[in-house]
Structure formats: structure tokens, C-alpha cells
Design a protein around this motif. Structure first.
Motif, mmCIF file in Angstrom:
data_model
loop_
_atom_site.group_PDB
_atom_site.id
_atom_site.type_symbol
_atom_site.label_atom_id
_atom_site.label_comp_id
_atom_site.label_asym_id
_atom_site.label_seq_id
_atom_site.Cartn_x
_atom_site.Cartn_y
_atom_site.Cartn_z
ATOM 1 N N THR A 177 0.819 -1.247 -0.155
ATOM 2 C CA THR A 177 -0.015 -0.042 -0.060
ATOM 3 C C THR A 177 0.863 1.382 0.039
ATOM 4 O O THR A 177 2.084 1.072 0.248
ATOM 5 C CB THR A 177 -1.041 -0.017 1.155
ATOM 6 O OG1 THR A 177 -0.017 0.252 2.415
ATOM 7 C CG2 THR A 177 -1.808 -1.274 1.342
ATOM 8 N N TYR A 178 0.248 2.347 -0.130
ATOM 9 C CA TYR A 178 0.731 3.615 0.110
ATOM 10 C C TYR A 178 1.741 3.790 1.294
ATOM 11 O O TYR A 178 2.873 4.488 1.057
ATOM 12 C CB TYR A 178 -0.083 4.848 -0.187
ATOM 13 C CG TYR A 178 0.459 6.177 0.002
ATOM 14 C CD1 TYR A 178 1.552 6.811 -0.638
ATOM 15 C CD2 TYR A 178 0.175 6.911 1.265
ATOM 16 C CE1 TYR A 178 1.892 8.179 -0.456
ATOM 17 C CE2 TYR A 178 0.688 7.864 1.424
ATOM 18 C CZ TYR A 178 1.480 8.571 0.580
ATOM 19 O OH TYR A 178 2.094 9.893 0.881
ATOM 20 N N ASP A 179 1.171 3.571 2.469
ATOM 21 C CA ASP A 179 1.582 3.718 3.586
ATOM 22 C C ASP A 179 2.766 2.741 3.784
ATOM 23 O O ASP A 179 4.087 2.954 4.248
ATOM 24 C CB ASP A 179 0.824 3.509 4.875
ATOM 25 C CG ASP A 179 -0.252 4.334 4.823
ATOM 26 O OD1 ASP A 179 0.091 5.473 4.596
ATOM 27 O OD2 ASP A 179 -1.543 3.987 5.235
ATOM 28 N N ASP A 180 2.781 1.491 3.166
ATOM 29 C CA ASP A 180 3.944 0.578 3.226
ATOM 30 C C ASP A 180 5.118 1.103 2.349
ATOM 31 O O ASP A 180 6.237 1.044 2.700
ATOM 32 C CB ASP A 180 3.589 -0.742 2.526
ATOM 33 C CG ASP A 180 2.430 -1.602 3.424
ATOM 34 O OD1 ASP A 180 2.576 -1.317 4.766
ATOM 35 O OD2 ASP A 180 1.771 -2.419 2.914
ATOM 36 N N ARG B 5 5.942 4.190 1.798
ATOM 37 C CA ARG B 5 6.217 5.648 2.433
ATOM 38 C C ARG B 5 7.248 5.103 3.579
ATOM 39 O O ARG B 5 8.379 5.660 3.734
ATOM 40 C CB ARG B 5 5.104 6.240 3.011
ATOM 41 C CG ARG B 5 5.484 7.620 3.687
ATOM 42 C CD ARG B 5 4.305 8.460 4.049
ATOM 43 N NE ARG B 5 3.744 7.773 5.081
ATOM 44 C CZ ARG B 5 2.556 8.353 5.750
ATOM 45 N NH1 ARG B 5 2.032 9.421 5.205
ATOM 46 N NH2 ARG B 5 1.892 7.482 6.642
ATOM 47 N N LYS B 6 6.807 4.096 4.304
ATOM 48 C CA LYS B 6 7.609 3.411 5.386
ATOM 49 C C LYS B 6 8.996 3.080 4.982
ATOM 50 O O LYS B 6 9.977 3.266 5.464
ATOM 51 C CB LYS B 6 7.009 2.508 6.253
ATOM 52 C CG LYS B 6 5.754 2.923 6.985
ATOM 53 C CD LYS B 6 5.260 1.509 7.818
ATOM 54 C CE LYS B 6 3.588 2.538 8.569
ATOM 55 N NZ LYS B 6 2.969 1.060 9.376
ATOM 56 N N ARG C 60 10.967 5.921 4.185
ATOM 57 C CA ARG C 60 11.710 6.590 5.078
ATOM 58 C C ARG C 60 13.158 5.827 5.407
ATOM 59 O O ARG C 60 14.119 6.099 5.852
ATOM 60 C CB ARG C 60 10.773 6.638 6.361
ATOM 61 C CG ARG C 60 9.687 8.019 5.942
ATOM 62 C CD ARG C 60 8.589 7.990 6.975
ATOM 63 N NE ARG C 60 7.759 9.163 6.810
ATOM 64 C CZ ARG C 60 6.619 9.178 7.656
ATOM 65 N NH1 ARG C 60 6.412 8.273 8.674
ATOM 66 N NH2 ARG C 60 5.851 10.288 7.457
ATOM 67 N N MET D 169 4.947 4.939 -5.229
ATOM 68 C CA MET D 169 4.193 5.765 -4.737
ATOM 69 C C MET D 169 3.414 6.961 -5.447
ATOM 70 O O MET D 169 2.310 7.016 -5.311
ATOM 71 C CB MET D 169 5.248 6.537 -3.705
ATOM 72 C CG MET D 169 5.417 5.789 -2.312
ATOM 73 S SD MET D 169 5.927 6.761 -1.048
ATOM 74 C CE MET D 169 7.757 7.457 -1.578
ATOM 75 N N GLN E 297 0.279 5.363 -7.164
ATOM 76 C CA GLN E 297 -0.715 5.190 -6.050
ATOM 77 C C GLN E 297 -1.979 6.102 -6.346
ATOM 78 O O GLN E 297 -1.597 7.280 -6.650
ATOM 79 C CB GLN E 297 -0.392 5.352 -4.631
ATOM 80 C CG GLN E 297 0.645 3.991 -4.286
ATOM 81 C CD GLN E 297 0.071 2.920 -4.498
ATOM 82 O OE1 GLN E 297 -0.957 2.536 -4.338
ATOM 83 N NE2 GLN E 297 0.793 1.819 -4.909
ATOM 84 N N MET F 7 -0.914 13.854 0.519
ATOM 85 C CA MET F 7 -0.321 12.924 -0.348
ATOM 86 C C MET F 7 0.681 13.419 -1.342
ATOM 87 O O MET F 7 1.886 12.882 -1.649
ATOM 88 C CB MET F 7 -1.327 11.890 -0.893
ATOM 89 C CG MET F 7 -0.668 10.496 -1.365
ATOM 90 S SD MET F 7 -1.836 9.482 -2.060
ATOM 91 C CE MET F 7 -1.040 8.195 -2.964
ATOM 92 N N THR G 189 3.458 14.790 0.251
ATOM 93 C CA THR G 189 4.509 13.678 0.721
ATOM 94 C C THR G 189 5.323 13.209 -0.338
ATOM 95 O O THR G 189 6.507 12.882 -0.197
ATOM 96 C CB THR G 189 3.700 12.618 1.384
ATOM 97 O OG1 THR G 189 2.789 13.286 2.489
ATOM 98 C CG2 THR G 189 4.587 11.625 2.341
#
Length: 213
Positions: A6-9, A11-12, A15, A77, A80, A87, A90
Motif C-alpha cells: 500500500t501507499y503507507d507501506d 512510504r515506510k 523513510r 508511490m 498510487q 499525499m 509527501t
């Protein structure tokens, strides 16, 4: 990876990789500047001025691979579905971080290359200064000797040409003398021919005088 995460995965992961690259760049920069040289406290003529070259190359390859992975994650990303301005901000922020990290990596590489060339030059100069000076003088003497040899050869060639020209002129003069003697002999031997030639010359002068009038 774009379909499984996912987008959150993503992004993690971005980082995490950004932090890893940032830490490696700190060590990479010190190594490139020569601050981590194991022989710096007791260097000698037998120890290369530039140490840690293998470590530097290995770390460079690791950072390149991490930058490549981070680029792929940023691309995923961007693919997405956008859910708002936050978003977009980011995603752009991660792109800017990637750009800064890449610039820092290239800068360190460039500085390291300049330092290595400078130290190689100094190291080579300390080992071969005297032999290079001898070689330079030897080359200078050889060039001077070659120059003198070429000058002698050119002078000899010019003398040979002058001698050939003199012989040729002398041969022509002898030929003209023989022809003149032959003509004189013919005139003396055949007075009629001599008289005929004189009459022809007189007639020719009359014709020329007539045309001048």
C-alpha cells in the motif's frame, strides 16, 4: 511491489531506506575525505597515501543500490491513487530527499576522485622525481642530437644539389662550345653557305625596315 504494498507501506520503506542512505553517506563522506585511514598515524614510503580504497568502492556500490531502490519506491508511490494535497506533498518531499541524497553521493565521489588524483600525483612525484629529471635531460640531449643530425643532412643535401647544378652548367657550356666550333668549321669549309646566310640576314633586315616605314 506496487500491487502488493500500500501507499503507507511504500512510504515506510522510503523513510527506512532514506535513513540508511543518510547514515552511509556520513561514513562515505569521511572515508572519501581520508579521515578513516588506518595508516595515517604511521605512514611510510612503503604505505600508499590513499588507503581504504576497497572499502570506499564497496560502500559506493551499496549506496548506489539503495538509491536505485529508493527511486523505484518513489515511482511506485507516484502510481498510487492520489487522496489529497497532503499525499502529493509527501510524494514530492520524498522526491526532494532522493534528489538531495543523490547530489551528496555524487559530490563525495567527485571530491574523492580529485583527492585520489592529487595523492597519486604526489606519491608518484616523490618516487620518480629524480629518475624523471634524468629522463628529461636524456630526452633533451637526444632531441638536440637529432636536430644537429638533421641540420647536417640538410646541408649535405644542399651541397649535393649545388654540385649537380654546377656540373650540369659546365656540361651545357661545353656543348655550346662544340656547336659554335662546328658552325665555324662549316662556315669556313663552305663559303657559299656563309655567303647565303649573310644574304638572308641582309634581306631579313630590309623586310623589317620596310615594315617599320
Amino acid at each position: 511491489m506496487a500491487n502488493a504494498l500500500t501507499y503507507d507501506d511504500l512510504r515506510k520503506q522510503a523513510r527506512c531506506i532514506e535513513n540508511e542512505i543518510d547514515l552511509k553517506l556520513v561514513a562515505f563522506s569521511k572515508l572519501g575525505a581520508g579521515l578513516q585511514t588506518p595508516h595515517s598515524s604511521h605512514a611510510s614510503d612503503t604505505v600508499p597515501l590513499l588507503s581504504g580504497e576497497d572499502t570506499f568502492e564497496t560502500m559506493s556500490l551499496e549506496i548506489e543500490q539503495l538509491l536505485k531502490r529508493l527511486t523505484q519506491i518513489n515511482e511506485h508511490m507516484a502510481e498510487q491513487p492520489v487522496s489529497g494535497a497532503a499525499m502529493l506533498h509527501t510524494i514530492q518531499r520524498h522526491r526532494d530527499i532522493l534528489t538531495d541524497l543523490s547530489k551528496e553521493y555524487r559530490k563525495t565521489n567527485s571530491q574523492h576522485e580529485i583527492r585520489r588524483e592529487r595523492e597519486d600525483l604526489l606519491h608518484g612525484s616523490s618516487d620518480s622525481f629524480r629518475s624523471e629529471g634524468i629522463n628529461n635531460r636524456r630526452d633533451m640531449y637526444l632531441k638536440e642530437n637529432q636536430h644537429i643530425h638533421n641540420s647536417d643532412r640538410m646541408v649535405n643535401e644542399q651541397i649535393s644539389i649545388a654540385m649537380e647544378t654546377r656540373d650540369h652548367l659546365q656540361s651545357q657550356r661545353q656543348t655550346f662550345k662544340r656547336l659554335q666550333t662546328r658552325f665555324n668549321d662549316i662556315s669556313n669549309k663552305y663559303p657559299v653557305i656563309n655567303s647565303l646566310i649573310q644574304r638572308i640576314n641582309i634581306r631579313k633586315r630590309r623586310i623589317l625596315l620596310f615594315w617599320d616605314l
